[in-house]
Design an enzyme around this catalytic site. Sequence first.
Site, PDB file in Angstrom:
ATOM      1  N   GLY A   1     -40.044   5.222 -43.762  1.00  0.00           N
ATOM      2  CA  GLY A   1     -41.043   6.192 -43.104  1.00  0.00           C
ATOM      3  C   GLY A   1     -41.101   7.396 -43.822  1.00  0.00           C
ATOM      4  N   GLU A   2     -42.310   8.155 -43.307  1.00  0.00           N
ATOM      5  CA  GLU A   2     -42.353   9.306 -43.752  1.00  0.00           C
ATOM      6  C   GLU A   2     -43.394   9.980 -42.481  1.00  0.00           C
ATOM      7  OE1 GLU A   2     -44.132  12.048 -47.960  1.00  0.00           O
ATOM      8  OE2 GLU A   2     -43.975   9.753 -47.623  1.00  0.00           O
ATOM      9  N   GLY A   3     -43.022  11.328 -42.282  1.00  0.00           N
ATOM     10  CA  GLY A   3     -43.727  12.248 -41.229  1.00  0.00           C
ATOM     11  C   GLY A   3     -43.899  13.481 -41.885  1.00  0.00           C
TER      12      GLY A   3
ATOM     13  N   TYR B   1     -42.618  16.518 -41.772  1.00  0.00           N
ATOM     14  CA  TYR B   1     -41.416  17.340 -42.006  1.00  0.00           C
ATOM     15  C   TYR B   1     -40.187  16.377 -42.784  1.00  0.00           C
ATOM     16  CZ  TYR B   1     -44.018  19.810 -38.306  1.00  0.00           C
ATOM     17  OH  TYR B   1     -45.099  20.241 -37.691  1.00  0.00           O
ATOM     18  N   ALA B   2     -40.262  15.053 -42.649  1.00  0.00           N
ATOM     19  CA  ALA B   2     -39.621  14.268 -43.047  1.00  0.00           C
ATOM     20  C   ALA B   2     -39.792  12.983 -43.941  1.00  0.00           C
ATOM     21  CB  ALA B   2     -38.175  14.223 -42.049  1.00  0.00           C
ATOM     22  N   VAL B   3     -38.606  12.735 -44.646  1.00  0.00           N
ATOM     23  CA  VAL B   3     -38.873  11.214 -45.022  1.00  0.00           C
ATOM     24  C   VAL B   3     -37.663  10.441 -44.551  1.00  0.00           C
ATOM     25  CG1 VAL B   3     -39.000   9.690 -47.207  1.00  0.00           C
ATOM     26  CG2 VAL B   3     -40.253  11.947 -47.142  1.00  0.00           C
TER      27      VAL B   3
ATOM     28  N   ASP C   1     -39.466  15.251 -26.091  1.00  0.00           N
ATOM     29  CA  ASP C   1     -40.186  14.516 -27.179  1.00  0.00           C
ATOM     30  C   ASP C   1     -39.898  13.134 -26.748  1.00  0.00           C
ATOM     31  OD1 ASP C   1     -42.319  13.807 -28.754  1.00  0.00           O
ATOM     32  OD2 ASP C   1     -41.473  14.083 -30.556  1.00  0.00           O
TER      33      ASP C   1
END
Length: 366
Positions: free
Chosen positions: A22-24, A26-28, A137
Site C-alpha cells: 500500500g501507498e499513501g 505520506y507513507a508506504v 480519523d
Amino acid sequence: MDAVERTNQEHQRRWIKDKKVGEGTYAVVYQGREAATGRKIAIKKIKLGEFKDGLDMSAVREVKYLSELRHPNIIELLDVFSAKKNLNLVLEFLDTDLEMVIKDRSLVFLPADIKSWMAMTFRGLEFCHRNCILHRDLKPNNLLLASDGQLKLADFGLARDFADPGYKMTCQVITRWYRPPELLFGARYYSTAVDIWSVGCIFAELMLRTPYLPGESDMDQLKTIFRALGTPTEEDWPGHTKLPDYVPVGQFPRLPLRDLFTAATADALNLLQSCFHYEPCRRISAHDALSHPYFFALPNPTHPSKLPKTGTQLAAAAQTTARPLEEVDANVTGKKRKLRADGDEDGVTLTRNIARKLDFRAAVGS
C-alpha cells in the site's frame, strides 16, 4: 559509528521487507517478516525528509500513541527504526480492514456480526479515551481485522491527547464522511464526542452496507447530515450558530431513523441515535456505550473467530451460531444487575470489565 546508530542498525536487521502492499501521501506500507522467526509483520515507511513542516508531527504522534496504547483492539507497534531519512514503524500484520468486508457482497452480515464489530470498536476507543487520546480519523478502513477476527483500531497519525480541555485543536481532522457537524462548523475546542460521531457513521454503514453520510464537499456534507437527521435548532444544539464557520444550510425535517434502518432493533436504533446527538456533550461516551442494552440483548455478539472474512469465508460461514455472551463470561450480566442493585453510580470498574469480556478471548478455540 556511535552507539545510537549501532542500536538502530540492530533493530533494522530484525525485520525483512518482502513486498509493497500500500501507498499513501505520506507513507508506504510493506509486508515483511521477522528475520529470526519468519513471523509476518507490516512495515510502515514514513518519508520524513520530503515533507513540509507539520507532517513530521504525524509520525511522532503515531509512534508516541501506539507505544503507549497496548490493547487487544488497538494495532500493536512492535518496533521503530530509521533508515535513509525514513522512519519505519514495524506493526503487527493485518491484511484486511472493515471497509473490505463491508464491500464484499459475497458476505452476509447477521445482526450478531455487526454487534461484535461494534463491541470491539467501542472497546478499543474506550481505552483510547480513558487514556486521554482522541483518534480523530475513525472510518472502516482504519479498523483492521486480525486472522482470529479481532478488530483493531489503526492509523493514529491524526491522534492527539486532550488532557487540557482549554487547548485549541484543528478542525481539519476526520475523513469528511465521518466528520461531525461541530468540526464542519469550525469548532476548535472539542472532545471525545467527535470520535463517537464517527463510530455512529460506521455503525450505520455496517447496517446499510454503504456509507451513510457521503458528502462531496464540506458544505454538501452538512446538507447530507441535515437531510438525514434534520436541521438542528437552538434547542437541539445550543450555541451552534456561534461557531466560527457557521453558515445557514437550509431547513430539513427530522426523519425517524426507523424509516431507513428498517431491520434494526429498538436497542440498535437507540444506540445509533445516542451517537448522533447534535450537541456533543449529549452524545454517548464509549464507556457508557459498552453498558448499553444493545450489547446485552439477543442476539448475542458473534465470536470474533466466526465473523465473516473476505475471500476465505462465504456467506454460509456467517450463519454459524453466535456464542452467547454468558458463555464467554457467565458473570457479566450478573455483575451488571449487581451494580444497579448496589447503587454504584459511576460504573467505571464494571464497564472496564465488560469491555474486557467483549473481546471473547476466553472462548477462543471453542
